[in-house]
Design a protein around this motif. Structure first.
Motif, short mmCIF file in Angstrom:
data_model
loop_
_atom_site.label_atom_id
_atom_site.label_comp_id
_atom_site.label_asym_id
_atom_site.label_seq_id
_atom_site.Cartn_x
_atom_site.Cartn_y
_atom_site.Cartn_z
N VAL A 204 0.49 -1.11 0.03
CA VAL A 204 0.13 0.34 0.18
C VAL A 204 0.32 1.10 -0.02
O VAL A 204 1.43 1.71 0.73
CB VAL A 204 -0.93 -0.23 1.03
N LEU A 205 0.90 2.54 -1.15
CA LEU A 205 1.66 3.13 -1.07
C LEU A 205 0.27 4.71 -0.99
O LEU A 205 -0.37 5.03 -2.19
CB LEU A 205 2.21 3.59 -2.59
N PRO A 206 0.40 5.29 0.08
CA PRO A 206 -0.60 6.08 0.67
C PRO A 206 -0.37 7.57 0.02
O PRO A 206 0.62 7.75 -0.58
CB PRO A 206 -0.84 6.11 1.76
N GLY A 207 -1.46 8.38 0.05
CA GLY A 207 -0.82 9.31 0.17
C GLY A 207 -0.14 10.10 0.41
O GLY A 207 0.75 11.54 0.04
N HIS A 208 0.24 10.36 1.93
CA HIS A 208 1.28 11.04 2.61
C HIS A 208 1.56 9.46 3.64
O HIS A 208 1.17 8.98 3.79
CB HIS A 208 0.45 11.93 3.41
N GLY A 209 3.36 9.06 3.77
CA GLY A 209 4.15 9.27 4.63
C GLY A 209 4.21 7.78 3.83
O GLY A 209 3.98 7.50 2.79
N ASP A 210 4.23 7.22 4.82
CA ASP A 210 5.42 5.88 3.81
C ASP A 210 4.16 3.91 3.88
O ASP A 210 3.60 4.27 4.34
CB ASP A 210 6.41 5.07 5.36
N ALA A 211 5.49 4.05 3.11
CA ALA A 211 3.51 2.73 2.37
C ALA A 211 3.82 1.42 3.75
O ALA A 211 4.65 1.83 5.06
CB ALA A 211 4.98 1.52 1.48
N THR A 212 3.23 0.34 3.86
CA THR A 212 2.54 -0.31 4.01
C THR A 212 2.25 -1.89 3.97
O THR A 212 2.70 -1.84 2.48
CB THR A 212 1.22 -0.38 5.52
N THR A 213 1.53 -2.63 4.18
CA THR A 213 0.99 -4.04 3.04
C THR A 213 -0.17 -3.98 4.04
O THR A 213 -0.37 -4.09 4.56
CB THR A 213 2.29 -5.52 3.71
N LEU A 214 -0.71 -4.55 2.83
CA LEU A 214 -2.64 -5.18 3.69
C LEU A 214 -2.39 -6.32 4.89
O LEU A 214 -2.58 -6.62 5.64
CB LEU A 214 -3.17 -6.14 2.06
N GLY A 215 -1.00 -7.27 4.73
CA GLY A 215 -1.06 -8.51 5.87
C GLY A 215 -0.63 -7.19 7.32
O GLY A 215 -1.02 -8.13 8.12
N ALA A 216 -0.06 -6.42 6.94
CA ALA A 216 0.32 -5.44 8.07
C ALA A 216 -0.59 -4.96 9.14
O ALA A 216 -1.40 -4.95 10.48
CB ALA A 216 1.41 -4.67 7.35
N GLU A 217 -1.86 -4.32 8.00
CA GLU A 217 -2.91 -4.16 8.62
C GLU A 217 -4.59 -4.50 9.35
O GLU A 217 -5.14 -4.54 9.56
CB GLU A 217 -3.08 -3.24 7.49
N ARG A 218 -4.67 -5.25 8.26
CA ARG A 218 -5.04 -6.66 8.15
C ARG A 218 -5.51 -7.14 9.81
O ARG A 218 -7.41 -7.38 10.30
CB ARG A 218 -5.50 -8.11 7.30
N PRO A 219 -4.75 -7.17 10.07
CA PRO A 219 -5.55 -7.83 11.92
C PRO A 219 -5.66 -6.84 12.63
O PRO A 219 -6.62 -6.95 13.53
CB PRO A 219 -4.16 -8.11 12.73
N SER A 220 -5.69 -5.66 12.48
CA SER A 220 -6.72 -4.73 12.89
C SER A 220 -7.68 -3.62 12.36
O SER A 220 -8.54 -3.17 12.70
CB SER A 220 -5.46 -3.22 12.89
N LEU A 221 -8.40 -4.94 11.38
CA LEU A 221 -9.83 -3.50 10.69
C LEU A 221 -11.17 -4.56 11.77
O LEU A 221 -11.11 -3.46 11.99
CB LEU A 221 -10.36 -4.81 9.85
N PRO A 222 -11.07 -5.42 12.74
CA PRO A 222 -12.07 -4.90 13.86
C PRO A 222 -11.70 -3.94 14.55
O PRO A 222 -12.54 -3.12 14.97
CB PRO A 222 -11.57 -6.67 14.51
N GLU A 223 -10.10 -3.07 14.74
CA GLU A 223 -10.27 -2.99 16.31
C GLU A 223 -10.72 -1.20 15.07
O GLU A 223 -10.80 -0.15 15.97
CB GLU A 223 -8.53 -2.30 16.37
N TRP A 224 -10.62 -0.82 14.02
CA TRP A 224 -10.80 0.35 13.66
C TRP A 224 -11.90 0.24 13.74
O TRP A 224 -12.72 1.81 13.49
CB TRP A 224 -10.53 -0.16 11.43
N ARG A 225 -12.55 -0.57 12.83
CA ARG A 225 -14.55 -0.83 13.32
C ARG A 225 -14.46 -0.48 14.31
O ARG A 225 -16.23 0.90 14.96
CB ARG A 225 -15.09 -2.24 12.40
N GLU A 226 -14.30 -0.82 15.86
CA GLU A 226 -14.98 -0.51 16.98
C GLU A 226 -14.54 0.55 17.41
O GLU A 226 -15.39 1.65 17.96
CB GLU A 226 -14.16 -1.35 17.92
N ARG A 227 -13.41 1.29 16.56
CA ARG A 227 -13.19 2.40 17.51
C ARG A 227 -13.89 3.30 16.84
O ARG A 227 -13.90 5.14 17.38
CB ARG A 227 -11.63 2.59 17.00
N GLY A 228 -13.60 3.92 14.92
CA GLY A 228 -14.59 4.43 14.49
C GLY A 228 -13.78 5.46 13.80
O GLY A 228 -14.74 6.35 13.26
N TRP A 229 -13.09 5.76 13.40
CA TRP A 229 -12.06 5.69 13.05
C TRP A 229 -10.85 6.04 12.31
O TRP A 229 -10.86 4.24 12.32
CB TRP A 229 -11.54 7.27 13.57
#
Length: 229
Positions: A204-229
């Motif tokens: 993942v190459l975002p519009g600002h900041g450093d790259a990541t991967t879907l694998g690095a972010e995937r485990p956090s999807l439930p947390e993002w949804r719960e926190r609401g941002w």
């Protein structure tokens, strides 16, 4: 503030260079086909002289002379389009963006986009084919552009690069101004159209900041949804 451009991916059929411009630390990306010399620039965010250096840096990335063949914009926000009019005028390159952001880009940059893009489509120049993914929520017409190296090589041998604009970053999705409906729409789109469509190795190459991967972010999807941002 401008940070020197750099080659971030040297793939079998393409190069990808990154330039960071302005106090907003916007990423400008340049994809070059090694065989045709055609180029797609993603987000002419600011600083035309620096973008010209980026183009000059890529002049040796192909076996034939390079040429800017398309300027693609991820979304309408002012910090992503400040050099769009100048670059389009200088190069004569056609422009592309999400259909629902075209009016906003015209208002911000005075550029009437020539190619209106939609979900599950393609943006193609000789030697480069990008999948277009509509991610609603940050702006109405935000687009991600996906380069799959195996579209020109044997299937499974290449990398997947996702140019996500301001819709997906390390640690979360983009700003939705604390609007629950927009946040849910964006997270749903990101989850269904990116995380469900591509493997963990996708970069993942975002519009600002450093790259990541879907694998690095995937485990956090439930947390993002719960926190609401």
């Amino acid at each position: 503030m401008t940070v020197q451009s750099s080659l971030i991916h040297d793939l079998s059929a393409h190069t990808v260079r990154r330039l960071v411009v302005s106090a907003m630390y916007n990423n400008v990306y340049l994809i070059t086909s090694k065989t045709t010399g055609a180029q797609i620039l993603i987000d002419a965010a600011d600083d035309l002289p620096a973008i010209n250096v980026l183009l000059a840096d890529a002049a040796g990335d192909a076996i034939v002379p390079t040429k800017l063949a398309m300027i693609a914009t991820t979304h309408q926000h002012w910090d992503h389009v400040r050099a769009l009019a100048a670059l389009a005028g200088q190069s004569g390159a056609p422009t592309a963006a999400g259909a629902d952001d075209i009016a906003g880009i015209d208002a911000e940059a005075g550029v009437l986009i020539g190619h209106a893009l939609h979900n599950a489509g393609t943006l193609e120049v000789p030697g480069i084919k990008l999948a277009t993914t509509h991610l609603r929520g940050h702006t109405p017409g935000s687009m991600a552009y996906v380069l799959r190296e195996d579209t020109v090589q044997e299937a499974g041998n290449g990398k997947t690069l996702i140019f996500s604009g301001d819709s997906l970053f390390p640690g979360g999705v983009g700003n939705t101004d604390k609007d629950p409906k927009r946040f849910t729409q964006l997270l749903d789109d990101v989850q269904e159209r990116l995380f469900a469509a591509y493997g963990d190795e996708a970069i993942v190459l975002p519009g600002h900041g450093d790259a990541t991967t879907l694998g690095a972010e995937r485990p956090s999807l439930p947390e993002w949804r719960e926190r609401g941002w």
